[in-house]
Write an enzyme that holds these catalytic residues in place. Structure first.
Site, PDB file in Angstrom:
ATOM      1  N   SER A  85       0.830  -1.205   0.000  1.00 21.62           N
ATOM      2  CA  SER A  85       0.000   0.000   0.000  1.00 21.62           C
ATOM      3  C   SER A  85       0.868   1.260   0.000  1.00 21.62           C
ATOM      4  O   SER A  85       2.015   1.250   0.454  1.00 21.62           O
ATOM      5  CB  SER A  85      -0.914   0.010   1.228  1.00 21.62           C
ATOM      6  OG  SER A  85      -1.774  -1.102   1.207  1.00 21.62           O
ATOM      7  N   GLN A  86       0.265   2.344  -0.475  1.00 18.81           N
ATOM      8  CA  GLN A  86       0.904   3.667  -0.432  1.00 18.81           C
ATOM      9  C   GLN A  86       1.198   4.016   1.035  1.00 18.81           C
ATOM     10  O   GLN A  86       0.343   3.783   1.903  1.00 18.81           O
ATOM     11  CB  GLN A  86      -0.096   4.666  -1.028  1.00 18.81           C
ATOM     12  CG  GLN A  86       0.398   6.063  -1.146  1.00 18.81           C
ATOM     13  CD  GLN A  86      -0.687   6.982  -1.727  1.00 18.81           C
ATOM     14  OE1 GLN A  86      -1.677   6.510  -2.277  1.00 18.81           O
ATOM     15  NE2 GLN A  86      -0.486   8.265  -1.602  1.00 18.81           N
TER      16      GLN A  86
END
Ligand code: SAM
Length: 214
Positions: free
Chosen positions: A64-65
């Protein structure tokens, strides 16, 4: 694996960007500043590893970011010693953040390649967690109840299996929506039968796939 001054500097810049985007929890920011994200995604250059972006990992999945990791972790308000269920181990980066915050983490992944990798890699880095291979939409009933539940993939709805495994006073953070966009949602278990739901910003995750999911 090398964690140089250059990597540390890139993490400082990333933390500054996360603060500018609204992340306030100093403990979460400290964990992001400490953990070498580039170790989890070795095929990328250091510069790319510390961009605030989701990146492709094995098995067609993503890490994930950093902003998303920080946002979800902030909503969880992790206290030391809490029993936390994470659904979607992926690269193990989010797992290490939870461990760094003092949680007793139970993490489950449905992709065998990712499970095999993280079970070896995370303990080597000094992050001990309880790793499970399977369908996280069913939770881990034999380990319930959990103080916190974190779902790191996009769900079509909130699985009742997970609601049942949340301790009273516990919090679940789960992105809920269609294939394209999901609303970050928290669910607090107020009593045996009552749950309070609050909706936050929109995100885009890979799908939660399973019996109680897509
Ligand atoms: N937390 C991860 C990290 O830090 O790298 C991000 C993971 S990625 C956005 C979502 C992960 O959820 C993928 O690895 C995917 O295989 C996994 N996943 C999807 N459905 C699942 C399920 N039912 N049970 C367990 N894992 C699942």
């Amino acid at each position: 694996m090398l964690d140089s001054y250059k990597h540390k500097g890139l993490r400082k810049v990333l933390v500054k960007q996360l603060k500018e985007k609204g992340i306030k929890d100093e403990r979460v920011l400290k964990a992001i500043e400490k953990i070498p994200r580039h170790f989890f995604i070795e095929k990328y250059s250091a510069e790319v590893a510390y961009e605030d972006k989701a990146l492709k990992i094995d098995a067609g999945q993503t890490i994930s970011q950093p902003y998303t990791v920080a946002y979800q972790t902030e909503l969880l308000h992790i206290q030391s010693g809490e029993k936390v269920l994470e659904i979607g181990t992926g690269s193990g980066y989010q797992t290490s953040i939870l461990v760094e915050l003092g949680a007793n983490v139970y993490t489950i992944e449905r992709q065998k390649d990712l499970f095999n990798k993280t079970t070896v890699f995370l303990p080597k880095l000094g992050y001990k967690a309880n790793f499970y291979l399977g369908d996280g939409s069913m939770g881990i009933p034999e380990q319930a109840p959990f103080n916190k539940i974190l779902v790191t993939a996009g769900a079509p709805n909130i699985p009742d299996t997970l609601l049942k495994q949340l301790a009273i006073g516990g919090v679940m953070v789960i992105p809920v929506g269609d294939e394209n966009v999901q609303t970050m949602t928290t669910v607090i278990r107020v009593s045996e039968t009552e749950f309070e739901k609050v909706e936050f910003a929109q995100f885009r995750f890979v799908p939660l796939i399973g019996d109680k999911a897509w």
